[in-house]
Design a protein around this motif. Sequence first.
Motif, mmCIF file in Angstrom:
data_model
loop_
_atom_site.group_PDB
_atom_site.id
_atom_site.type_symbol
_atom_site.label_atom_id
_atom_site.label_comp_id
_atom_site.label_asym_id
_atom_site.label_seq_id
_atom_site.Cartn_x
_atom_site.Cartn_y
_atom_site.Cartn_z
ATOM 1 N N ALA A 217 0.952 -1.252 0.067
ATOM 2 C CA ALA A 217 0.054 0.030 0.123
ATOM 3 C C ALA A 217 0.971 1.126 -0.195
ATOM 4 N N VAL A 218 0.395 2.372 -0.617
ATOM 5 C CA VAL A 218 1.039 3.610 -0.632
ATOM 6 C C VAL A 218 -0.218 4.624 -0.143
ATOM 7 N N ALA A 219 0.150 5.569 0.643
ATOM 8 C CA ALA A 219 -0.785 6.359 1.200
ATOM 9 C C ALA A 219 -0.142 8.073 1.083
ATOM 10 N N ALA B 42 -1.234 9.198 -4.719
ATOM 11 C CA ALA B 42 -1.246 7.745 -4.292
ATOM 12 C C ALA B 42 -1.492 6.968 -5.336
ATOM 13 N N ALA C 248 0.592 4.214 -7.377
ATOM 14 C CA ALA C 248 0.073 2.840 -7.442
ATOM 15 C C ALA C 248 -0.116 2.160 -8.759
ATOM 16 N N HIS D 164 -3.974 1.739 -2.532
ATOM 17 C CA HIS D 164 -3.605 3.297 -2.501
ATOM 18 C C HIS D 164 -4.746 4.028 -1.962
ATOM 19 N N THR D 165 -4.406 5.060 -1.185
ATOM 20 C CA THR D 165 -5.502 5.864 -0.391
ATOM 21 C C THR D 165 -4.983 7.128 0.001
#
Lengths: 338, 338, 338, 338
Positions: free
Chosen positions: D34-36, D43, D47, D55-56
């Motif tokens: 995950a990337v935030a 993000a 992603a 991603h969020t």
Amino acid sequence: MAEKINCAVLGLGRLGWLHAANLAERVAGVNLLAVADVVAERAADFAAQYAVPLHTADIDAVIEHPDVEAVVIVTPTTTHAALIQKAIAARKAIFVEKPITLSLDEARTIDQLVQQANAYCQVGFMRRYDPAYYAAAEKIRRGDIGKPLYFKAVSRDPQCPPEAYIRDSGRLFLDMSIHDFDIARFLMADEVVEVTAMGAVVKNAFLQTYADVDQALTFVRFANGATGDIEGSRNAGYGYDIRAEVVGTEGTIQVGALSQHALHIFNKRGATHDIFPGFIERFASAYVLELEDFIARLQRGDASPVTTDDGYKAVAIALAATRSFDEQRAVKLDYQPV
Amino acid sequence: MAEKINCAVLGLGRLGWLHAANLAERVAGVNLLAVADVVAERAADFAAQYAVPLHTADIDAVIEHPDVEAVVIVTPTTTHAALIQKAIAARKAIFVEKPITLSLDEARTIDQLVQQANAYCQVGFMRRYDPAYYAAAEKIRRGDIGKPLYFKAVSRDPQCPPEAYIRDSGRLFLDMSIHDFDIARFLMADEVVEVTAMGAVVKNAFLQTYADVDQALTFVRFANGATGDIEGSRNAGYGYDIRAEVVGTEGTIQVGALSQHALHIFNKRGATHDIFPGFIERFASAYVLELEDFIARLQRGDASPVTTDDGYKAVAIALAATRSFDEQRAVKLDYQPV
Amino acid sequence: MAEKINCAVLGLGRLGWLHAANLAERVAGVNLLAVADVVAERAADFAAQYAVPLHTADIDAVIEHPDVEAVVIVTPTTTHAALIQKAIAARKAIFVEKPITLSLDEARTIDQLVQQANAYCQVGFMRRYDPAYYAAAEKIRRGDIGKPLYFKAVSRDPQCPPEAYIRDSGRLFLDMSIHDFDIARFLMADEVVEVTAMGAVVKNAFLQTYADVDQALTFVRFANGATGDIEGSRNAGYGYDIRAEVVGTEGTIQVGALSQHALHIFNKRGATHDIFPGFIERFASAYVLELEDFIARLQRGDASPVTTDDGYKAVAIALAATRSFDEQRAVKLDYQPV
Amino acid sequence: MAEKINCAVLGLGRLGWLHAANLAERVAGVNLLAVADVVAERAADFAAQYAVPLHTADIDAVIEHPDVEAVVIVTPTTTHAALIQKAIAARKAIFVEKPITLSLDEARTIDQLVQQANAYCQVGFMRRYDPAYYAAAEKIRRGDIGKPLYFKAVSRDPQCPPEAYIRDSGRLFLDMSIHDFDIARFLMADEVVEVTAMGAVVKNAFLQTYADVDQALTFVRFANGATGDIEGSRNAGYGYDIRAEVVGTEGTIQVGALSQHALHIFNKRGATHDIFPGFIERFASAYVLELEDFIARLQRGDASPVTTDDGYKAVAIALAATRSFDEQRAVKLDYQPV
């Protein structure tokens, strides 16, 4: 995000292991699907250590495996030609270590097959990917030193390989100076048209049995009139020493450093710094970068940047140098099979 | 305190003027009694500027002057043999610029005359006196790099001399590489027994008229089995670039630096440092030190450290290299007159 | 050809002997007429070795000798003020070693006397004459690095002087950093207006008896707003290490190298090169050049390039640094006597 | 083969993007799950480019995501404390960028929480992973320079950051010199016990509004009696210039080079080589190596090599230096919260 390329490594010797480990851990966009080595246990060891799905001693089976899209050939040079032919037949992309073959006929044949099949085949002249060599080529291309006039290279190994290796190596000009013959073409952007090779055994007497030398010098002439010299040595007890220089009409550019880190110690005995112990350390990033480029080109559908024609020409120069040394005369290159 | 040596300088060209100025101002133990040049005004100018008692266009008169104990011969090479003979006859100590002669016969004759007369004659191979070369020789002698295996030298001039100079220069191997042939003998403490010379005109087309080259490479073999290579170039537009290296069984030693001062500038265009513009700047201290040693040896009655035999052998190697280049074959040296 | 200057050297300690030998052998335009030392035998030895006409233990007699035109004062610092005054009275040209005095009052007085008498007095800040420092100053003057923003210097001695020397040395800031205080003014072409000095005894415990340190750092502010730092150390067991750097708006310039020759050895233990062992070797040419300039200026009638005002200011900065260290606070300079 | 670690990157600014890209492509043993980023689109872009599953913009959700095992925190420094606390509560392994916090209280609290929870938290002092610094530390540990006496560091940025950055940066000592404070502890293997900081605005006038400087110098004392100095500058228009030196009783060790490649060009303007343009290029491999070590330690269950105690101490030194500068006096460190 491009699809990952399913890749197999054939041959897990010292360099094959390195390539496979780089593909497993350091190269983006690739899925290392299989490793193969005639020593089954070695393949099994690698697969266990790096979590590779397939491992086998059956190299042909890997080439023909339907999920394998690309093969990295790091087997002994005498097997290159046959494996490349099989990979072409199986429509796989190919990365092959240098030299592509030991004979000019084979090299020529391979090059023709690759061209006829419009196959992707990249030769492992990793020095082209070393950041310093790469930057040098760029600076020369954009004219920073004017028109190239002279090429100069030094390649020195820390010691002579063992007799078992020398026996099948094709002798120094083919085994070692071939890197510099390729880099000469790369940096000068020109073709070598004549070589005069000299040499001697100055340290390792056993080489005389194999008509080999441990200290060699090749004088080269380029098509555009420029000249150059290339030293190859097995006697650099102090470390791995690789340098290149191109003198142009407006300046000279030098590549090469003995220092492994930007680190110096000064004490009563003088100044000391670490020296690269070998090619693995010196070209660590080049080995990663050439495979990154291999994978990225496959993803993009680009052509090979180091072609079988490059591989053929390097072999041709190396064999001409060997002949020049044997016959004690200048040898012209016409890039035709012997 | 030893008595001062009364000295005369013959020939006040660029280098003669430098030698004379060094004797007038920077060399201890000497009294510069006379300067001579075929251009009388030049001798007069020097004498006025440096307060030299005698100045003349009559070179012979200076040699024979009863108060003159030592002569420094910096006249054109073609005149060396005759002047050395006169100086021997007049029982003067001699310092003579390199090459001692252009022909091997003359060089041999001079060497024999000097030996028969037990005369003092020192040849101006100033590189031996450069502190870095000198220290390198010492380190090699005491075994710091083990047994010497390979000699490597680069000598690059910033530009090609004018046509008038080239015409009488004896061609690159004799005019320029002779310094490296001498240094090869000095650092390797061994004799050159075979040379293979190659070259090309890569920049200065007019050289073809004189069968000369601006880019040369000589491969050398030494009596003890070591080998080496020597590059000579007229094309280093970037500066005066002189390097030497001896690879031994235990390490390698490198002499040479392009940087004139321990001074670096870093700005947006990168790092810059001054480069030696020419031999005058690069060997400034060597030119003083060779004359200091000349004078000190005369005061102490010591023998010449750079003999006419050294001068003869350097000419012999240079002429063998020229023949090798002309005949495109390896040429053996037997150090006999042609 | 200008008339030779009749010169005398007062004090034949290590540096006095070097100055006298340089005047006897390496400096043009001078006639070394006399040497004086309180140890009569030392003067006699020098005179015998270098054929100096006069030698004596009577320093005053030499100053007053009618044939002596210039005196080089290399006696202990505590004697400088009195000798300079006598030399001014006798209307001699003066070269005096640094520091001119140990006290600010004396320095101020000397500077005033020199100015009132319009005497020639040159202070021996030889670093200004080192070719690298000199070239750096020129490049800075012509704008190669833009406007100077930061000065940085390192001066490290190979070892701590013996206790007998330390006792009368005036402590590190005056004895050692004074060279950097002068060079800071020289390279920045600006005045130091505030100093903050710190330090410690990190190796040589006996220094605590004398409130001295073996590791010091002085932060300096210049009149135009630039700042800088100066490290002084007695602990460089590896050699004599002198560096300076000026960072400007357009780049940075660095002076300094540890390497004595352009000579490198690479072996299994790494790379090695010679390191300057001490100031005599590092500044060999600077010591000659400052005296050459001294003599040439006397011959031409030019003014002193390193004045007693320079000498006074360097002492003022050094004493301010000492006070700053003692009182643990920043000290402003007003260049007035304490 | 160890299980891959599921990892999330929090914050995708310049450095966060680099860390995430390294985890996606260059670090073995990790699965970037995950990337935030507070900017949802950023993000999403990452992603898509690197095929990251999640991603969020909801950073807390990522920390609490059950599949996430480790979080890499590269958000603004002011958010570090809260995010670390949440990650500890969620029992995640933590990698956090330097400085861990802007206040000493927060740093102390974080360190205590980490220790109480026996959590894994590694601080991003990447210089420790640079191969040259790492090798220097090893050589110092094994005694190559004897007992360390003096630490010296230079850190120069090519230009001053923009005003928006400076405003929240905590001023130069905390934002920039903190790297050197950490490296001082790392190389000296000793604790800083007192600092004296000085500085000035020599180029960027707007800094005065923020009581900040663009040229700083910190004098440091270590517990064992050694001292040192650390220069920090925003004014190196010529490139990114990072150096360190440790002087010991038996020699000195220097880390640092301006040259990006082993590549030099010599032409009529002198010698040139590329200079590192910034920290991304200079520490490219260090940024990969610190994350490789992070992942490998999690796989093996090893402790963090760069602890929150290290992070706390570096902040403590930086804040003490800031206070020293503000109050113009030496400040002792007791490593207690303010």
